[in-house]
Design a protein around this motif. Structure first.
Motif, short mmCIF file in Angstrom:
data_model
loop_
_atom_site.label_atom_id
_atom_site.label_comp_id
_atom_site.label_asym_id
_atom_site.label_seq_id
_atom_site.Cartn_x
_atom_site.Cartn_y
_atom_site.Cartn_z
N ASN A 193 0.82 -1.22 0.00
CA ASN A 193 0.00 0.00 0.00
C ASN A 193 0.85 1.27 0.00
O ASN A 193 0.76 2.11 0.87
CB ASN A 193 -0.94 0.00 1.22
N TYR A 194 1.70 1.40 -1.04
CA TYR A 194 2.59 2.56 -1.08
C TYR A 194 2.83 2.95 -2.53
O TYR A 194 3.15 2.10 -3.38
CB TYR A 194 3.92 2.22 -0.40
N GLU A 195 2.73 4.24 -2.81
CA GLU A 195 2.82 4.71 -4.20
C GLU A 195 4.22 4.60 -4.78
O GLU A 195 4.39 4.67 -6.01
CB GLU A 195 2.33 6.17 -4.29
N GLY A 196 5.23 4.42 -3.96
CA GLY A 196 6.60 4.30 -4.47
C GLY A 196 7.03 2.88 -4.76
O GLY A 196 8.16 2.65 -5.18
N ILE A 197 6.13 1.91 -4.56
CA ILE A 197 6.46 0.50 -4.77
C ILE A 197 5.44 -0.13 -5.71
O ILE A 197 4.23 -0.03 -5.50
CB ILE A 197 6.46 -0.29 -3.45
N SER A 198 5.94 -0.81 -6.74
CA SER A 198 5.09 -1.62 -7.61
C SER A 198 5.39 -3.10 -7.37
O SER A 198 6.55 -3.47 -7.14
CB SER A 198 5.33 -1.29 -9.09
N THR A 199 4.34 -3.91 -7.41
CA THR A 199 4.51 -5.35 -7.21
C THR A 199 4.04 -6.08 -8.46
O THR A 199 3.06 -5.69 -9.09
CB THR A 199 3.71 -5.84 -5.99
N VAL A 200 4.72 -7.15 -8.83
CA VAL A 200 4.46 -7.87 -10.08
C VAL A 200 3.84 -9.22 -9.75
O VAL A 200 4.40 -10.00 -8.98
CB VAL A 200 5.75 -8.04 -10.89
N ALA A 201 2.68 -9.50 -10.37
CA ALA A 201 1.88 -10.66 -9.98
C ALA A 201 2.21 -11.93 -10.76
O ALA A 201 2.05 -13.03 -10.24
CB ALA A 201 0.40 -10.34 -10.15
N ASN A 202 2.64 -11.80 -12.02
CA ASN A 202 2.89 -13.00 -12.82
C ASN A 202 4.07 -12.77 -13.75
O ASN A 202 4.68 -11.69 -13.74
CB ASN A 202 1.65 -13.43 -13.60
N GLY A 213 -3.42 -3.71 -6.42
CA GLY A 213 -2.30 -2.84 -6.78
C GLY A 213 -1.13 -3.58 -7.38
O GLY A 213 0.02 -3.20 -7.20
N GLN A 214 -1.40 -4.63 -8.17
CA GLN A 214 -0.34 -5.47 -8.73
C GLN A 214 -0.22 -5.28 -10.24
O GLN A 214 -1.21 -5.07 -10.93
CB GLN A 214 -0.61 -6.94 -8.41
N ILE A 215 1.01 -5.36 -10.71
CA ILE A 215 1.28 -5.36 -12.15
C ILE A 215 0.94 -6.73 -12.71
O ILE A 215 1.39 -7.75 -12.20
CB ILE A 215 2.76 -5.02 -12.43
N VAL A 216 0.16 -6.74 -13.79
CA VAL A 216 -0.24 -7.99 -14.43
C VAL A 216 0.22 -7.97 -15.88
O VAL A 216 0.02 -6.98 -16.59
CB VAL A 216 -1.77 -8.17 -14.37
N PHE A 217 0.83 -9.08 -16.32
CA PHE A 217 1.15 -9.25 -17.75
C PHE A 217 0.01 -10.03 -18.39
O PHE A 217 -0.42 -11.08 -17.88
CB PHE A 217 2.47 -10.00 -17.92
N GLN A 250 -1.79 -2.65 -16.72
CA GLN A 250 -1.99 -1.27 -16.26
C GLN A 250 -0.77 -0.84 -15.45
O GLN A 250 -0.26 -1.61 -14.64
CB GLN A 250 -3.27 -1.16 -15.42
N ASP A 251 -0.35 0.39 -15.69
CA ASP A 251 0.85 0.92 -15.04
C ASP A 251 0.47 1.52 -13.68
O ASP A 251 0.25 2.73 -13.55
CB ASP A 251 1.49 1.98 -15.94
N ILE A 252 0.38 0.64 -12.67
CA ILE A 252 -0.05 1.07 -11.35
C ILE A 252 0.98 0.70 -10.31
O ILE A 252 1.95 -0.02 -10.59
CB ILE A 252 -1.41 0.43 -10.97
N ASN A 253 0.79 1.19 -9.10
CA ASN A 253 1.64 0.82 -7.97
C ASN A 253 0.78 0.17 -6.88
O ASN A 253 -0.40 -0.08 -7.09
CB ASN A 253 2.40 2.04 -7.44
N SER A 254 1.38 -0.08 -5.75
CA SER A 254 0.71 -0.89 -4.73
C SER A 254 -0.23 -0.10 -3.83
O SER A 254 -0.82 -0.67 -2.91
CB SER A 254 1.77 -1.59 -3.86
N LEU A 255 -0.39 1.21 -4.09
CA LEU A 255 -1.30 1.99 -3.26
C LEU A 255 -2.75 1.59 -3.52
O LEU A 255 -3.24 1.70 -4.64
CB LEU A 255 -1.12 3.49 -3.56
#
Length: 478
Positions: free
Chosen positions: A282-291, A350-354, A366-371
């Motif tokens: 839950n933070y705008e400076g961190i992106s997490t990748v799901a797959n 808030g996860q990056i999905v391919f 979608q270009d999002i972050n974990s917030l």
């Protein structure tokens, strides 16, 4: 740094970034910091600066297409420069040969140095010195037999001149036909027989080809966690990632905590990318990748490795670019493929999905972050990475302008403050013209005197723009 009251002791720029909105639940860039996730057994300890044209074999001991550098390979698909954090340490391999005038030392510590071999071949007045790394020749030099100093270090081996002369009996042809091996036993034998000893150049006395094998190289790895925080705080980068490390590695949390510290406490607007774990960031400076993805050659990359690509391409994206629907190079399928419901669930987390498209291309959904938990200070648009890049760019530019051009140089009076304001206005109007922010004008900023004689207070309002992502259309057919 951020501020709550005007009580700072150190000179510097102190900037708060807050959103103005309702609670809603609905520059020189391209540098990625990457701690190595595999033991290389070669290379300098600490930061190694790399780009797509680097000599990976010389710097890291492995080919860029090898499994040891798989994550680095993916990061370089998007990043301009990678700051690779290498934890290699130990002893370099070495060798000496009595018939040669040099000591050989591997350029770096590690057991890979034991794969080095140096061959010396003499022909007439020249010698050819070849360096092999495994079975591949990586350097070759030709020097005069009378000039051993002309042999220079290469990317793999350092040459240190020892003694140039070797004993030779009178009447020797100088080509080693009398068995000149430069050994102490030969010298003692000549002295014992009362035969005068004549000293000749070792290279001139060389007879047969000589191959020297370097040995004794050891790897004593440094804990990567011990190096990571220092690198995060001292290196110049845009995005840092722990891609490549197992999903349960504590390094992911270490990176997240340090990025939060740098952004919130030090006003250093760097960002982080980690594979999605069970932790809620839950933070705008961190992106997490799901797959992950499947590459064209069938290689399956899970989320821990594919996170490297997103980190690299994120570091290269500027404030005018969204990564939504950007294609993953050489990928033909998401891995695993998510259903529509699972994709929506991941996005809401808030996860990056391919995502796989119909033409066998893979895109960033979608270009999002974990917030995910938005507030008045952090509205929903803070979850969009393009918006965050815009905010970070503005903060960083104003901070550098103040520190480089105004701090300690410009008088804190009305004229000085107007000059600083004019500088910011010019910059922001340029962003407005470039479609990065919307409709900025001079009334959106004030620069006032602070509580102390050396302080100024800036109040600034901007409206970052985002890219089109949704089409809602109604077609009436008559």
């Amino acid at each position: 740094m951020s501020w709550k009251t005007q009580n700072k002791r150190r000179p510097g720029a102190y900037i708060n970034v807050v959103g103005k909105g309702k609670d809603n639940t609905g520059a020189d860039i391209g540098r990625t910091l990457l701690p190595i996730s595999s033991q290389l057994d070669w290379g300098a300890k600490g930061i190694i600066k790399l780009n797509s044209d680097s000599n990976f074999k010389a710097l890291l001991g492995h080919d860029i297409n090898g499994p040891e550098l798989q994550t680095l390979h993916e990061v370089l698909k998007g990043a301009n420069t990678v700051l690779l954090l290498n934890n290699n340490d130990g002893k370099p391999a070495t060798a000496t040969e009595p018939s040669l005038p040099w000591k050989f030392t591997a350029m770096y510590p590690g057991t890979k140095g034991n794969d080095l071999h140096v061959t010396v071949q003499k022909q007439d007045s020249k010698v050819t010195v070849s360096t092999l790394f495994g079975t591949k020749m990586v350097d070759q030099q030709v020097i005069d037999v009378t000039k051993p100093d002309n042999l220079i270090d290469n990317d793999f081996v350092k040459f240190e001149k020892t003694t140039e002369l070797a004993p030779s009996a009178p009447g020797s042809d100088g080509n080693g036909s009398n068995g000149s091996d430069g050994s102490d036993s030969k010298t003692k034998s000549l002295k014992a027989s009362n035969t005068p000893v004549v000293m000749a150049s070792k290279l001139e006395s060389l007879g047969n080809d000589v191959t020297v094998d370097l040995t004794g190289g050891t790897t004593v790895p440094v804990q990567i966690a011990d190096l990571l925080n220092d690198a995060l705080e001292t290196e110049d980068y845009d995005v840092a990632t722990t891609a490549g490390f197992p999903i349960d590695s504590p390094l992911h949390k270490q990176l997240v905590d340090e990025i939060k510290h740098l952004r919130d406490d030090n006003d250093v607007k760097v960002r982080g990318v980690v594979p999605a774990t069970t932790d809620k960031i839950n933070y705008e400076g961190i992106s997490t990748v799901a797959n992950g993805v499947v590459l064209g050659d069938g290689t399956e990359l899970d989320a821990t490795v594919a996170a490297g690509y997103f980190a690299g391409v994120s570091s290269s994206a500027d404030a005018s670019k969204s990564l939504t629907y950007v294609e993953y190079p050489d990928a033909i399928s998401a891995y695993p493929k998510f259903s529509n419901d699972k994709t929506i669930d991941a996005l809401e987390k808030g996860q990056i999905v391919f995502t796989t498209k119909r033409n066998e291309t893979v895109v960033i959904e979608q270009d999002i972050n974990s917030l995910t938990k938005v507030t008045a200070d952090k509205p929903v648009f803070f979850s969009k990475n393009r918006v965050v890049r815009t905010m970070d760019t503005v903060v960083t530019r104003i901070k550098h302008t103040f520190e480089d051009m105004f701090l300690g140089k410009i008088t804190n009076n009305a004229a000085g403050r107007d000059l600083f304001k004019a500088n910011i206005v010019s910059y922001l109007q340029g962003l407005s013209d470039a479609g990065v922010i919307n409709g900025f004008n001079e009334e959106d900023i004030t620069v006032e005197e602070g509580n102390e004689r050396d302080a100024i207070v800036v109040n600034l309002a901007i409206t970052p723009l985002d890219s089109m992502e949704k089409l809602y259309m109604t077609m009436v057919v008559q």
